[in-house]
Design an enzyme around this catalytic site. Structure first.
Site, PDB file in Angstrom:
ATOM      1  CG  PHE A   1      -1.890  -1.078   1.215  1.00 11.41           C
ATOM      2  CD1 PHE A   1      -3.042  -0.866   1.062  1.00 11.41           C
ATOM      3  CD2 PHE A   1      -1.518  -2.220   1.926  1.00 11.41           C
ATOM      4  CE1 PHE A   1      -4.130  -1.898   1.177  1.00 11.41           C
ATOM      5  CE2 PHE A   1      -2.428  -3.385   2.253  1.00 11.41           C
ATOM      6  CZ  PHE A   1      -3.638  -3.005   1.822  1.00 11.41           C
ATOM      7  CG  ASP A   2       0.614   6.157  -1.218  1.00  9.94           C
ATOM      8  OD1 ASP A   2       1.640   6.510  -0.838  1.00  9.94           O
ATOM      9  OD2 ASP A   2      -0.310   6.771  -1.634  1.00  9.94           O
ATOM     10  CG  LEU A   3       0.850   6.003   5.006  1.00 11.09           C
ATOM     11  CD1 LEU A   3       0.058   5.205   5.775  1.00 11.09           C
ATOM     12  CD2 LEU A   3       2.010   6.496   5.874  1.00 11.09           C
TER      13      LEU A   3
ATOM     14  CG  ASP B   1      -3.495   9.150  -3.211  1.00 12.46           C
ATOM     15  OD1 ASP B   1      -3.624   9.963  -3.182  1.00 12.46           O
ATOM     16  OD2 ASP B   1      -2.333   8.225  -3.043  1.00 12.46           O
TER      17      ASP B   1
END
Length: 219
Positions: free
Chosen positions: A9-11, A165
């Site tokens: 995941f990106d954060l 995102d």
């Protein structure tokens, strides 16, 4: 049973809604170093994704000043997570289910790892992740695939799904030759992401579970 498919995941903007914190942190930094300059909405949105070095280099030429302003930004940012950060719906539940199913989980973010842990710790989701890689752990940040590839190597996985995102997230996934997943809750809108044809778009984080299970089943 440990799966061979890593979920990475990106954060910011993916697991945690840090937009207000980022906005406030840039406001604070600019107030100290460019007090007469007024940032517009387009500029605020442009700060979501790139590293601080990239963002501040657009306004300052002197690296010493850039280093100072980054320190100023981080000092404010690190001490205001509780004031301005929230977690997106169903994130914790999704991480718990993926963990129970044996998927190795990681975070690969363009922010400094110290700041990443502040956010993860705040919402008590750090224990779900086997690895957290920040910009201080790689030579090349996204859209370079280095962070994703490094996470896969450390997790001993040959396959991965990367969730983010930003266009840099989707590009990084494609550059790493892994599955790319975008989110529909980004304040920048999804038009540019969708042009890159990610493998899946999430309306809510728990939709990731079905996608991951399908990918894992189909190989």
């Amino acid at each position: 049973m440990k799966q061979d498919l890593a979920i990475i995941f990106d954060l910011d903007g993916t697991l945690l809604d840090t937009e207000l914190l980022i906005r406030k942190s840039f406001e604070h930094a600019f107030k100290q170093y460019l007090p007469d300059y007024r940032l517009n909405e387009e500029e605020y949105l442009s700060f979501l994704g790139p590293t601080l070095q990239e963002s501040f280099s657009r306004y300052f030429d002197d690296q010493k000043i850039i280093d100072e302003i980054i320190d100023c930004y981080r000092e404010y940012n690190h001490s205001h997570h509780e004031d301005f950060v929230t977690m997106y719906p169903t994130v914790k539940e999704t991480l718990e289910i993926l963990k129970e199913k044996g998927y190795p989980l990681a975070v690969v973010t363009s922010k400094y790892s110290v700041a990443a842990y502040i956010g993860l710790d705040l919402f008590e989701i750090t224990p779900y992740f086997d690895i957290v890689l920040g910009c201080d752990h790689v030579t090349n940040v996204k859209p370079d695939p280095e962070g994703i590839i490094k996470a896969m190597q450390e997790l001993s996985c040959t396959k991965a799904v990367y969730v983010g995102d930003n266009i840099s997230d989707i590009l990084a996934a494609k550059n790493a030759h892994v599955y790319s997943v975008g989110v529909n809750w980004t304040p920048k809108g999804t038009k540019e992401i969708e042009k890159l044809n990610p493998d899946f778009m999430l309306n809510q984080m728990d939709e990731l579970i079905e996608f991951v299970e399908r990918v894992n089943k189909n190989g």
